[in-house]
Scaffold this motif. Structure first.
Motif, mmCIF file in Angstrom:
data_model
loop_
_atom_site.group_PDB
_atom_site.id
_atom_site.type_symbol
_atom_site.label_atom_id
_atom_site.label_comp_id
_atom_site.label_asym_id
_atom_site.label_seq_id
_atom_site.Cartn_x
_atom_site.Cartn_y
_atom_site.Cartn_z
ATOM 1 N N GLN A 85 -15.456 -4.703 16.954
ATOM 2 C CA GLN A 85 -15.185 -5.613 15.858
ATOM 3 C C GLN A 85 -14.406 -6.858 16.301
ATOM 4 O O GLN A 85 -13.547 -6.792 17.160
ATOM 5 C CB GLN A 85 -14.396 -4.904 14.743
ATOM 6 C CG GLN A 85 -13.042 -4.365 15.147
ATOM 7 C CD GLN A 85 -13.086 -2.976 15.746
ATOM 8 O OE1 GLN A 85 -14.156 -2.397 15.915
ATOM 9 N NE2 GLN A 85 -11.925 -2.436 16.060
ATOM 10 N N ARG A 100 -11.044 -3.232 8.200
ATOM 11 C CA ARG A 100 -12.471 -2.974 8.384
ATOM 12 C C ARG A 100 -13.075 -2.316 7.145
ATOM 13 O O ARG A 100 -14.176 -2.674 6.711
ATOM 14 C CB ARG A 100 -12.673 -2.111 9.631
ATOM 15 C CG ARG A 100 -12.190 -2.793 10.905
ATOM 16 C CD ARG A 100 -12.007 -1.804 12.048
ATOM 17 N NE ARG A 100 -13.274 -1.199 12.416
ATOM 18 C CZ ARG A 100 -13.374 -0.152 13.236
ATOM 19 N NH1 ARG A 100 -12.280 0.416 13.734
ATOM 20 N NH2 ARG A 100 -14.560 0.340 13.548
ATOM 21 N N ALA A 141 -10.015 -12.403 11.540
ATOM 22 C CA ALA A 141 -11.275 -11.654 11.607
ATOM 23 C C ALA A 141 -12.437 -12.587 11.307
ATOM 24 O O ALA A 141 -12.335 -13.471 10.443
ATOM 25 C CB ALA A 141 -11.267 -10.493 10.616
ATOM 26 N N ASP A 167 -18.581 -4.818 14.091
ATOM 27 C CA ASP A 167 -18.091 -3.482 13.763
ATOM 28 C C ASP A 167 -19.277 -2.512 13.731
ATOM 29 O O ASP A 167 -20.154 -2.618 12.882
ATOM 30 C CB ASP A 167 -17.386 -3.502 12.409
ATOM 31 C CG ASP A 167 -16.600 -2.232 12.123
ATOM 32 O OD1 ASP A 167 -16.937 -1.182 12.705
ATOM 33 O OD2 ASP A 167 -15.647 -2.297 11.329
ATOM 34 N N THR A 206 -9.645 -3.417 18.514
ATOM 35 C CA THR A 206 -8.892 -4.499 17.893
ATOM 36 C C THR A 206 -7.866 -4.997 18.901
ATOM 37 O O THR A 206 -7.154 -4.207 19.511
ATOM 38 C CB THR A 206 -8.187 -4.017 16.619
ATOM 39 O OG1 THR A 206 -9.172 -3.596 15.663
ATOM 40 C CG2 THR A 206 -7.339 -5.128 16.003
ATOM 41 N N LYS A 238 -8.826 -5.607 24.225
ATOM 42 C CA LYS A 238 -9.944 -4.856 23.650
ATOM 43 C C LYS A 238 -10.265 -3.655 24.538
ATOM 44 O O LYS A 238 -10.176 -3.717 25.760
ATOM 45 C CB LYS A 238 -11.174 -5.765 23.511
ATOM 46 C CG LYS A 238 -12.385 -5.077 22.900
ATOM 47 C CD LYS A 238 -13.542 -6.045 22.739
ATOM 48 C CE LYS A 238 -13.315 -6.981 21.577
ATOM 49 N NZ LYS A 238 -13.446 -6.283 20.264
ATOM 50 N N TYR A 274 -3.606 -10.970 10.788
ATOM 51 C CA TYR A 274 -4.799 -10.787 11.605
ATOM 52 C C TYR A 274 -5.772 -11.950 11.417
ATOM 53 O O TYR A 274 -5.754 -12.643 10.395
ATOM 54 C CB TYR A 274 -5.517 -9.499 11.213
ATOM 55 C CG TYR A 274 -4.743 -8.231 11.482
ATOM 56 C CD1 TYR A 274 -5.087 -7.385 12.527
ATOM 57 C CD2 TYR A 274 -3.666 -7.867 10.665
ATOM 58 C CE1 TYR A 274 -4.383 -6.216 12.767
ATOM 59 C CE2 TYR A 274 -2.959 -6.693 10.904
ATOM 60 C CZ TYR A 274 -3.319 -5.882 11.952
ATOM 61 O OH TYR A 274 -2.612 -4.732 12.181
ATOM 62 N N LEU A 277 -11.747 -8.623 15.480
ATOM 63 C CA LEU A 277 -10.509 -8.489 14.715
ATOM 64 C C LEU A 277 -9.334 -8.579 15.680
ATOM 65 O O LEU A 277 -9.276 -7.833 16.669
ATOM 66 C CB LEU A 277 -10.509 -7.154 13.972
ATOM 67 C CG LEU A 277 -9.298 -6.825 13.108
ATOM 68 C CD1 LEU A 277 -9.114 -7.854 12.002
ATOM 69 C CD2 LEU A 277 -9.453 -5.426 12.510
ATOM 70 N N HIS A 278 -8.400 -9.485 15.382
ATOM 71 C CA HIS A 278 -7.299 -9.761 16.302
ATOM 72 C C HIS A 278 -5.992 -9.873 15.529
ATOM 73 O O HIS A 278 -5.905 -10.607 14.527
ATOM 74 C CB HIS A 278 -7.572 -11.083 17.042
ATOM 75 C CG HIS A 278 -6.468 -11.535 17.938
ATOM 76 N ND1 HIS A 278 -6.135 -10.896 19.109
ATOM 77 C CD2 HIS A 278 -5.610 -12.596 17.828
ATOM 78 C CE1 HIS A 278 -5.127 -11.531 19.688
ATOM 79 N NE2 HIS A 278 -4.786 -12.552 18.934
#
Length: 302
Positions: free
Chosen positions: A264, A236, A171, A249, A140, A95, A169, A266-267
């Motif tokens: 955010q 997103r 999220a 986000d 992300t 990140k 992903y 999110l990965h």
């Protein structure tokens, strides 16, 4: 160096970007389109509007900063290298790391780290993006594949274009879902008034996101998502569009998330591709970062 020029519109002025490119042929039409979007073109002292046709006698002024050459230099920044051979490398990006240098983010990027750790990188995307085939947003986390030569780059880019490379992903999003899985098919383009944002726009570029519920919490849902297209900020934008913005986000929702995320949640947890030299089908995985796991643990306790 700041450049500023003015011109008085004639009786048959065309659309503003086209007209300026004709009056000042040293600049392209796309150059002036960007200037208009960034508020760098004035008509009679006010910011110009996209697709505007100036009236005869209008004073048109444009100004722009002369581009400054950026240079990507090697920097001793730690990298989580999931896999590496002579053709590709797979990186688990943390990140807060920007992928490549750009104005405002000229150092500390993934490219700066790659130049330090790796001898060879593809040159197809130029000196500021060596090896970069696809990107992740600054906040992300997760998997990126890097091309170490041009042949690998061409193969990987084609796999992404032909949708044979799979990018998956995880999220955490606001709200609950009735369905277990779904599909968001909504075109994406640059936001009409905020150039730093993307938006669902009729006539934009095709964008498709598939999602599946992984876990449910009181006010949130954990999703697994797969991209079949790769538009900027796609997940997103699509999640906000269907009313379930990604938690944390700061760009696409004003809903407050009560946990510290620095961006955010999110990965990019899984990446599947065909090796450009051997033809082997390969899958790589990256576990959720510690902060993400800690927040999920706290949500389970509610």
């Amino acid at each position: 160096m700041r450049e500023e020029k003015s011109v008085t519109a004639g009786p048959e002025a065309a659309r503003l970007d086209k007209y300026l490119s004709e009056v000042f042929p040293e600049h392209s039409r796309s150059f002036f389109q960007n200037c208009i979007e960034n508020g760098q073109v004035l008509v009679d002292g006010r910011p110009a509007r996209a697709k505007e046709k100036p009236r005869e006698g209008s004073i048109i002024t444009f100004f722009a900063e002369e581009p400054r050459e950026l240079e990507a230099k090697p920097e001793d920044i730690p990298l989580d290298i999931v896999y590496e051979d002579g053709d590709i490398a797979v990186i688990n990006k943390p990140k807060g790391m920007v992928v490549h240098p750009a104005p405002g983010n000229e150092t500390g990027t993934l490219v700066n780290a790659l130049l330090f750790h790796m001898k060879d990188l593809s040159g197809i995307n130029g000196v500021l993006r060596p090896g970069i085939v696809h990107r992740l947003d600054k906040d992300t986390t997760g998997l990126l594949v890097i091309a170490k030569n041009d042949a690998a780059h061409i193969s990987l880019a084609e796999q992404i274009r032909e949708k044979t490379a799979r990018r998956e992903y995880t999220a955490l999003v606001f709200g609950g879902f009735r369905e277990e899985e779904g599909r968001v098919d909504a075109p994406i383009a640059r936001h009409k008034t905020d150039r730093k944002r993307m938006a669902v726009v009729p006539g934009g570029r095709e964008a498709v996101t598939l999602f599946q519920v992984a876990a449910r919490y009181e006010k949130y849902t954990l999703l697994h998502l797969r991209l079949t297209t790769g538009r900027t900020h796609q997940i997103r934008v699509h999640m906000a569009y269907i009313g379930h913005p990604v938690a944390g986000d700061a760009v696409y929702t004003k809903q407050k998330f009560p946990y510290p995320t620095q961006g955010q949640m999110l990965h990019a947890h899984r990446l599947t591709l065909t090796h450009p030299r051997t033809g082997e089908r390969m899958t790589f995985e990256a576990p959720l970062p510690a902060y993400f796991r800690e927040i999920l643990s706290r949500l389970r306790e509610i």
